[in-house]
Design a protein around this motif. Structure first.
Motif, PDB file in Angstrom:
ATOM      1  N   ASP A   5     -14.340  40.960 -87.526  1.00 36.54           N
ATOM      2  CA  ASP A   5     -14.845  40.177 -88.192  1.00 36.54           C
ATOM      3  C   ASP A   5     -15.578  40.748 -89.089  1.00 36.54           C
ATOM      4  O   ASP A   5     -16.430  41.229 -88.304  1.00 36.54           O
ATOM      5  CB  ASP A   5     -15.284  39.064 -88.507  1.00 36.54           C
ATOM      6  CG  ASP A   5     -15.818  38.492 -89.710  1.00 36.54           C
ATOM      7  OD1 ASP A   5     -16.186  39.277 -90.545  1.00 36.54           O
ATOM      8  OD2 ASP A   5     -15.828  37.081 -89.918  1.00 36.54           O
ATOM      9  N   VAL A  12     -12.422  37.576 -83.462  1.00 38.95           N
ATOM     10  CA  VAL A  12     -12.199  37.012 -84.772  1.00 38.95           C
ATOM     11  C   VAL A  12     -11.235  36.076 -83.900  1.00 38.95           C
ATOM     12  O   VAL A  12      -9.957  36.587 -83.270  1.00 38.95           O
ATOM     13  CB  VAL A  12     -11.616  37.385 -85.936  1.00 38.95           C
ATOM     14  CG1 VAL A  12     -10.715  36.021 -86.897  1.00 38.95           C
ATOM     15  CG2 VAL A  12     -12.586  38.296 -86.769  1.00 38.95           C
ATOM     16  N   GLY A  15      -8.682  31.969 -89.520  1.00 40.07           N
ATOM     17  CA  GLY A  15      -8.176  32.586 -89.828  1.00 40.07           C
ATOM     18  C   GLY A  15      -7.098  33.601 -90.241  1.00 40.07           C
ATOM     19  O   GLY A  15      -5.962  33.093 -89.359  1.00 40.07           O
ATOM     20  N   ASP A  66     -15.768  37.689 -99.694  1.00 38.24           N
ATOM     21  CA  ASP A  66     -14.238  37.885 -99.384  1.00 38.24           C
ATOM     22  C   ASP A  66     -14.243  37.945 -97.892  1.00 38.24           C
ATOM     23  O   ASP A  66     -15.337  38.220 -97.530  1.00 38.24           O
ATOM     24  CB  ASP A  66     -13.554  38.887-100.221  1.00 38.24           C
ATOM     25  CG  ASP A  66     -12.660  39.501-101.080  1.00 38.24           C
ATOM     26  OD1 ASP A  66     -12.634  38.394-101.745  1.00 38.24           O
ATOM     27  OD2 ASP A  66     -12.895  40.248-101.517  1.00 38.24           O
ATOM     28  N   SER A  67     -13.723  37.604 -96.885  1.00 42.10           N
ATOM     29  CA  SER A  67     -13.495  37.270 -95.778  1.00 42.10           C
ATOM     30  C   SER A  67     -12.299  38.673 -95.337  1.00 42.10           C
ATOM     31  O   SER A  67     -11.609  39.079 -96.468  1.00 42.10           O
ATOM     32  CB  SER A  67     -12.720  36.697 -95.032  1.00 42.10           C
ATOM     33  OG  SER A  67     -12.160  37.019 -93.585  1.00 42.10           O
ATOM     34  N   ARG A  69     -10.910  40.908 -92.672  1.00 38.36           N
ATOM     35  CA  ARG A  69     -10.068  41.476 -90.864  1.00 38.36           C
ATOM     36  C   ARG A  69      -9.760  42.571 -90.872  1.00 38.36           C
ATOM     37  O   ARG A  69      -8.966  43.383 -91.673  1.00 38.36           O
ATOM     38  CB  ARG A  69      -9.845  40.060 -90.478  1.00 38.36           C
ATOM     39  CG  ARG A  69     -10.525  38.727 -91.121  1.00 38.36           C
ATOM     40  CD  ARG A  69     -11.330  38.849 -90.181  1.00 38.36           C
ATOM     41  NE  ARG A  69     -12.189  37.592 -90.979  1.00 38.36           N
ATOM     42  CZ  ARG A  69     -11.625  36.221 -89.953  1.00 38.36           C
ATOM     43  NH1 ARG A  69     -10.758  35.543 -90.183  1.00 38.36           N
ATOM     44  NH2 ARG A  69     -12.400  34.880 -90.614  1.00 38.36           N
ATOM     45  N   THR A  78      -9.240  38.564 -97.900  1.00 38.42           N
ATOM     46  CA  THR A  78      -8.740  36.568 -98.198  1.00 38.42           C
ATOM     47  C   THR A  78     -10.307  36.662 -98.814  1.00 38.42           C
ATOM     48  O   THR A  78     -10.615  36.740 -98.489  1.00 38.42           O
ATOM     49  CB  THR A  78      -8.384  35.871 -97.109  1.00 38.42           C
ATOM     50  OG1 THR A  78      -7.326  36.490 -96.361  1.00 38.42           O
ATOM     51  CG2 THR A  78      -7.659  34.995 -97.722  1.00 38.42           C
ATOM     52  N   ARG A  80     -12.461  33.969-100.915  1.00 41.39           N
ATOM     53  CA  ARG A  80     -13.044  32.248-100.584  1.00 41.39           C
ATOM     54  C   ARG A  80     -12.418  31.222-101.184  1.00 41.39           C
ATOM     55  O   ARG A  80     -12.792  30.287-100.015  1.00 41.39           O
ATOM     56  CB  ARG A  80     -14.556  32.452-100.788  1.00 41.39           C
ATOM     57  CG  ARG A  80     -15.216  32.388-102.484  1.00 41.39           C
ATOM     58  CD  ARG A  80     -16.715  31.915-102.238  1.00 41.39           C
ATOM     59  NE  ARG A  80     -16.616  32.208-103.721  1.00 41.39           N
ATOM     60  CZ  ARG A  80     -18.024  33.485-104.110  1.00 41.39           C
ATOM     61  NH1 ARG A  80     -19.037  32.796-102.865  1.00 41.39           N
ATOM     62  NH2 ARG A  80     -17.937  32.981-105.345  1.00 41.39           N
ATOM     63  N   LEU A  83      -8.953  31.038 -98.814  1.00 38.63           N
ATOM     64  CA  LEU A  83      -9.201  30.889 -96.864  1.00 38.63           C
ATOM     65  C   LEU A  83      -8.625  29.861 -96.777  1.00 38.63           C
ATOM     66  O   LEU A  83      -8.574  29.219 -95.573  1.00 38.63           O
ATOM     67  CB  LEU A  83     -10.491  31.555 -97.016  1.00 38.63           C
ATOM     68  CG  LEU A  83     -10.645  31.931 -95.311  1.00 38.63           C
ATOM     69  CD1 LEU A  83      -9.387  33.325 -94.694  1.00 38.63           C
ATOM     70  CD2 LEU A  83     -12.042  32.509 -95.046  1.00 38.63           C
TER      71      LEU A  83
END
Length: 120
Positions: A5, A12, A15, A66-67, A69, A78, A80, A83
């Motif tokens: 992450d 991680v 997710g 934003d996520s 990875r 991804t 928010r 997600l």
């Protein structure tokens, strides 16, 4: 495969997950485009016959919330809002005589349409 992450630099366990095969395919597509500044963005949008539709595309933007990875050098982004619909989803790439393309195994989907393009 090491998954990090980028916000916490910690491994991680939840997710969106990108398989090694899918990460390899994404890398080859990016090399063919001659771009190393793009990430694979997965989003969920309203639409399709079951109510929600997946969108997979290359994106150079990063939005607030934003996520992000990293999967062996491939960034998966991804937003928010998407997600929660994608927690635990696995993106794979299939190349067989019957089918070729990216697949999404999503434990949050309670059903999908016959064509497999949308879910609810």
């Amino acid at each position: 495969m090491t998954v990090q992450d980028q916000a916490t630099d910690a491994p991680v366990s939840d997710g969106v997950v990108l398989t090694e095969v899918a990460a390899g395919k994404v890398k080859s597509l990016l090399e063919a485009e001659g771009r190393d500044d793009l990430a694979l963005r997965i989003a969920v949008q309203p639409g399709g016959c079951s109510g929600l539709r997946y969108q997979l595309f290359f994106d150079e933007r990063q939005l607030d919330g934003d996520s992000v990875r990293d999967f062996d050098g491939v960034n998966v982004v991804t937003d928010r809002m998407s997600l929660p619909y994608l927690m635990g989803a696995t993106i794979d790439f299939v190349d067989s005589i019957e089918k070729q393309g990216f697949t999404i195994d999503n434990p949050n989907a309670t059903g999908s349409c016959a064509c497999g393009d949308s879910f609810h």
